[in-house]
Design a protein around this motif. Structure first.
Motif, PDB file in Angstrom:
ATOM      1  N   ALA A  57       0.834  -1.208   0.000  1.00  0.00           N
ATOM      2  CA  ALA A  57       0.000   0.000   0.000  1.00  0.00           C
ATOM      3  C   ALA A  57       0.868   1.257   0.000  1.00  0.00           C
ATOM      4  O   ALA A  57       0.633   2.179  -0.796  1.00  0.00           O
ATOM      5  CB  ALA A  57      -0.944  -0.001   1.199  1.00  0.00           C
ATOM      6  N   TYR A  58       1.879   1.302   0.860  1.00  0.00           N
ATOM      7  CA  TYR A  58       2.747   2.478   0.906  1.00  0.00           C
ATOM      8  C   TYR A  58       3.584   2.612  -0.359  1.00  0.00           C
ATOM      9  O   TYR A  58       3.772   3.704  -0.884  1.00  0.00           O
ATOM     10  CB  TYR A  58       3.643   2.458   2.152  1.00  0.00           C
ATOM     11  CG  TYR A  58       2.913   2.886   3.396  1.00  0.00           C
ATOM     12  CD1 TYR A  58       2.446   4.190   3.537  1.00  0.00           C
ATOM     13  CD2 TYR A  58       2.671   2.004   4.440  1.00  0.00           C
ATOM     14  CE1 TYR A  58       1.772   4.592   4.673  1.00  0.00           C
ATOM     15  CE2 TYR A  58       2.001   2.396   5.576  1.00  0.00           C
ATOM     16  CZ  TYR A  58       1.553   3.688   5.692  1.00  0.00           C
ATOM     17  OH  TYR A  58       0.882   4.091   6.819  1.00  0.00           O
ATOM     18  N   ARG A  59       4.097   1.491  -0.868  1.00  0.00           N
ATOM     19  CA  ARG A  59       4.928   1.541  -2.069  1.00  0.00           C
ATOM     20  C   ARG A  59       4.113   2.005  -3.273  1.00  0.00           C
ATOM     21  O   ARG A  59       4.534   2.897  -4.014  1.00  0.00           O
ATOM     22  CB  ARG A  59       5.542   0.157  -2.334  1.00  0.00           C
ATOM     23  CG  ARG A  59       6.447   0.100  -3.547  1.00  0.00           C
ATOM     24  CD  ARG A  59       7.134  -1.255  -3.703  1.00  0.00           C
ATOM     25  NE  ARG A  59       6.304  -2.401  -3.435  1.00  0.00           N
ATOM     26  CZ  ARG A  59       5.370  -2.881  -4.266  1.00  0.00           C
ATOM     27  NH1 ARG A  59       5.163  -2.292  -5.426  1.00  0.00           N
ATOM     28  NH2 ARG A  59       4.668  -3.948  -3.944  1.00  0.00           N
ATOM     29  N   LEU A  60       2.944   1.416  -3.459  1.00  0.00           N
ATOM     30  CA  LEU A  60       2.120   1.763  -4.616  1.00  0.00           C
ATOM     31  C   LEU A  60       1.553   3.177  -4.503  1.00  0.00           C
ATOM     32  O   LEU A  60       1.524   3.913  -5.495  1.00  0.00           O
ATOM     33  CB  LEU A  60       0.996   0.735  -4.777  1.00  0.00           C
ATOM     34  CG  LEU A  60       1.475  -0.673  -5.142  1.00  0.00           C
ATOM     35  CD1 LEU A  60       0.336  -1.675  -5.010  1.00  0.00           C
ATOM     36  CD2 LEU A  60       2.094  -0.710  -6.525  1.00  0.00           C
ATOM     37  N   ALA A  61       1.126   3.560  -3.310  1.00  0.00           N
ATOM     38  CA  ALA A  61       0.631   4.928  -3.121  1.00  0.00           C
ATOM     39  C   ALA A  61       1.759   5.935  -3.307  1.00  0.00           C
ATOM     40  O   ALA A  61       1.558   7.010  -3.885  1.00  0.00           O
ATOM     41  CB  ALA A  61      -0.009   5.086  -1.744  1.00  0.00           C
ATOM     42  N   GLY A  62       2.956   5.584  -2.842  1.00  0.00           N
ATOM     43  CA  GLY A  62       4.102   6.473  -3.006  1.00  0.00           C
ATOM     44  C   GLY A  62       4.464   6.695  -4.461  1.00  0.00           C
ATOM     45  O   GLY A  62       4.917   7.772  -4.845  1.00  0.00           O
ATOM     46  N   ASP A 106       1.190  -7.104  -7.117  1.00  0.00           N
ATOM     47  CA  ASP A 106       0.747  -5.705  -7.070  1.00  0.00           C
ATOM     48  C   ASP A 106      -0.679  -5.565  -7.585  1.00  0.00           C
ATOM     49  O   ASP A 106      -1.478  -4.816  -7.029  1.00  0.00           O
ATOM     50  CB  ASP A 106       1.686  -4.803  -7.873  1.00  0.00           C
ATOM     51  CG  ASP A 106       2.991  -4.519  -7.147  1.00  0.00           C
ATOM     52  OD1 ASP A 106       3.133  -4.899  -5.965  1.00  0.00           O
ATOM     53  OD2 ASP A 106       3.866  -3.884  -7.775  1.00  0.00           O
ATOM     54  N   ALA A 107      -1.001  -6.296  -8.653  1.00  0.00           N
ATOM     55  CA  ALA A 107      -2.357  -6.218  -9.211  1.00  0.00           C
ATOM     56  C   ALA A 107      -3.397  -6.654  -8.183  1.00  0.00           C
ATOM     57  O   ALA A 107      -4.475  -6.042  -8.088  1.00  0.00           O
ATOM     58  CB  ALA A 107      -2.463  -7.073 -10.470  1.00  0.00           C
ATOM     59  N   GLU A 121      -4.297  13.184  -2.344  1.00  0.00           N
ATOM     60  CA  GLU A 121      -3.461  12.848  -1.193  1.00  0.00           C
ATOM     61  C   GLU A 121      -4.348  12.502   0.000  1.00  0.00           C
ATOM     62  O   GLU A 121      -4.051  11.569   0.758  1.00  0.00           O
ATOM     63  CB  GLU A 121      -2.541  14.026  -0.865  1.00  0.00           C
ATOM     64  CG  GLU A 121      -1.592  13.757   0.281  1.00  0.00           C
ATOM     65  CD  GLU A 121      -0.609  14.888   0.471  1.00  0.00           C
ATOM     66  OE1 GLU A 121      -0.893  15.794   1.277  1.00  0.00           O
ATOM     67  OE2 GLU A 121       0.439  14.863  -0.214  1.00  0.00           O
ATOM     68  N   GLY A 122      -5.435  13.226   0.170  1.00  0.00           N
ATOM     69  CA  GLY A 122      -6.363  12.942   1.273  1.00  0.00           C
ATOM     70  C   GLY A 122      -6.950  11.546   1.185  1.00  0.00           C
ATOM     71  O   GLY A 122      -7.136  10.880   2.221  1.00  0.00           O
ATOM     72  N   ASP A 123      -7.236  11.074  -0.030  1.00  0.00           N
ATOM     73  CA  ASP A 123      -7.735   9.707  -0.215  1.00  0.00           C
ATOM     74  C   ASP A 123      -6.693   8.689   0.245  1.00  0.00           C
ATOM     75  O   ASP A 123      -7.025   7.691   0.895  1.00  0.00           O
ATOM     76  CB  ASP A 123      -8.061   9.434  -1.685  1.00  0.00           C
ATOM     77  CG  ASP A 123      -9.228  10.234  -2.224  1.00  0.00           C
ATOM     78  OD1 ASP A 123     -10.015  10.799  -1.436  1.00  0.00           O
ATOM     79  OD2 ASP A 123      -9.343  10.293  -3.479  1.00  0.00           O
ATOM     80  N   VAL A 124      -5.440   8.944  -0.097  1.00  0.00           N
ATOM     81  CA  VAL A 124      -4.360   8.035   0.281  1.00  0.00           C
ATOM     82  C   VAL A 124      -4.211   8.020   1.800  1.00  0.00           C
ATOM     83  O   VAL A 124      -4.091   6.954   2.418  1.00  0.00           O
ATOM     84  CB  VAL A 124      -3.034   8.431  -0.396  1.00  0.00           C
ATOM     85  CG1 VAL A 124      -1.874   7.576   0.122  1.00  0.00           C
ATOM     86  CG2 VAL A 124      -3.144   8.319  -1.917  1.00  0.00           C
TER      87      VAL A 124
END
Length: 185
Positions: A57-62, A106-107, A121-124
């Motif tokens: 989650a952090y890697r993909l959102a980043g 990842d998928a 960003e707020g959604d993340v």
């Protein structure tokens, strides 16, 4: 431990560790958990599934381009914490004679976490806050189910880290400090 008690512990873990993501979607981390084995190894592998999910989650959102430099820096630190948690849990599974569960693709994480619906960003931050709260609840809820009480220390450490992540993200989202005690568990 009889099989009914083991089944109840496993079901309790899955219910406790379900992480609410998006509107009404509930996910039980580590679907390989049901195949991971009984007792502490199963609990450890369930926790390992949570850490794999947090890292993804952090890697993909980043990598999404949605995060400002400051939020990306915090996300990177939190991802590093989850990587350290993953390593400790995988080591404990191996030391107990088990096989650590592998991360999903990842998928699979994109779909399960509805990452494609994140637009700001707020959604993340909102998603990360929910995931951290779910992880805190999962670790807190499993302390009593551990047969090997030496693992209790690890699970309380994990829970404390997740609670710090939740508090930081909750503050970043501008949410009020909860007035009720017993926020987790």
């Amino acid at each position: 431990m009889d099989s009914e008690h083991t089944h109840q512990d496993r079901r309790s873990f899955l219910l406790t560790s379900g992480l609410t993501v998006g509107a009404g979607l509930v996910m039980a981390p580590g679907l390989a958990f049901a195949q991971a084995g009984d007792g502490d190894i199963g609990i450890l592998n369930g926790a390992l599934g949570i850490e794999h999910e947090g890292i993804a989650a952090y890697r993909l959102a980043g990598a999404s381009g949605l995060l400002s430099a400051g939020v990306l820096q915090v996300a990177t630190v939190f991802m590093g914490h989850h990587e350290q948690h993953r390593d400790a849990l995988a080591r404990m599974v191996r030391e107990a004679g088990g096989q650590p569960v592998d991360p999903k693709s990842d998928a699979d994480y994109v779909e399960a976490l509805a990452l494609g619906t994140l637009k700001t960003e707020g959604d993340v931050i909102a998603l990360a806050t929910r995931l951290e709260q779910g992880a805190t609840n999962a670790y807190t809820g499993q302390v009593a189910a551990l047969s090997d009480k030496s693992l209790v220390h690890l699970f309380t450490q994990l829970s404390a880290d997740e609670a710090v992540h939740w508090a930081t993200l909750n503050n970043a989202a501008g949410a009020a400090i909860p007035t009720q005690a017993f926020l987790f568990g």
